[in-house]
Design a protein around this motif. Sequence first.
Motif, short mmCIF file in Angstrom:
data_model
loop_
_atom_site.label_atom_id
_atom_site.label_comp_id
_atom_site.label_asym_id
_atom_site.label_seq_id
_atom_site.Cartn_x
_atom_site.Cartn_y
_atom_site.Cartn_z
N ALA A 128 0.83 -1.21 0.00
CA ALA A 128 0.00 0.00 0.00
C ALA A 128 0.86 1.25 0.00
CB ALA A 128 -0.93 -0.01 1.21
N VAL A 129 1.90 1.27 0.83
CA VAL A 129 2.77 2.45 0.88
C VAL A 129 3.57 2.59 -0.40
CG1 VAL A 129 4.70 3.51 2.11
CG2 VAL A 129 2.87 2.37 3.40
N ALA A 130 4.09 1.46 -0.94
CA ALA A 130 4.85 1.52 -2.19
C ALA A 130 3.98 1.98 -3.34
CB ALA A 130 5.45 0.14 -2.49
N ALA A 131 2.69 1.56 -3.37
CA ALA A 131 1.79 2.01 -4.44
C ALA A 131 1.56 3.51 -4.36
CB ALA A 131 0.47 1.25 -4.34
N THR A 132 1.46 4.04 -3.15
CA THR A 132 1.28 5.48 -2.99
C THR A 132 2.49 6.25 -3.52
OG1 THR A 132 -0.12 5.15 -1.05
CG2 THR A 132 0.89 7.30 -1.29
#
Length: 245
Positions: free
Chosen positions: A156-160
């Motif tokens: 989730a953080v990497a996608a952001t």
Amino acid sequence: MILGLSMRTPDAPPPEPPVTLIELMPPEPPPPPPAPAPAPEPDAEPAADVQAVESSDAAPAPEPARAPSPAPRPPVAARKTPRPPPEVPTRPAEPSVPDLPLIGGARLTGALRAGGGGSGEDAGGGGPGGDGAGGSCDMIGRLERALRDDAELRRAVAATLTARNAAGQAVLVWDGDWLQSPGQSGKGLAGIRQAVAVEVGFAPRACKDEQVRGLAVVALDGTANGPKVALGTGTWRWRDLLGID
């Protein structure tokens, strides 16, 4: 002569008749009556003749009303089994992209990191697993170890960061209150809040009361450019993440 008569011996008494013994025997029971002979089966033809005579003499009986025959059922149409839809290869659901503030540049460089690195004042750095005495709590290290296996949080953080072309930066999740991204059911990222509840909640009291100034950065994969989150405000304590006064 008279003398001869007087001298005549009297007649002897007649002999008694012989006694005959008669033995009385009980009568024999009468023989059982003979079994009745089976009645002869009446011939079909004479019976038919008698029935014909009787039917001719008697008035013809009305025929019983016949029940109406049921209506024929309509033919049942054969049902066709629908064909299953063609299999469509499914793709794994893409992780949602939290719309949260990003931290980079000088603010990220001066943020407190695991092991006490950075410019945070009175941050209580030092080796992991301490009890807070002498500045050895390393609360960031505790969180990083707790979140190391949370692949969903990393995605989730990497996608952001990828969607916003912000590689190397950090996603801010707490600035005095847990931030909520549009579309999220709760505030903050669930993995971060759960790790904080456990690690900070069970930390020694001295570590909970440790004062931090500025931001603290939690690396999720241990690399400089990997996904990471930031939390902090002007001056705060770790217990503030739990909402404890």
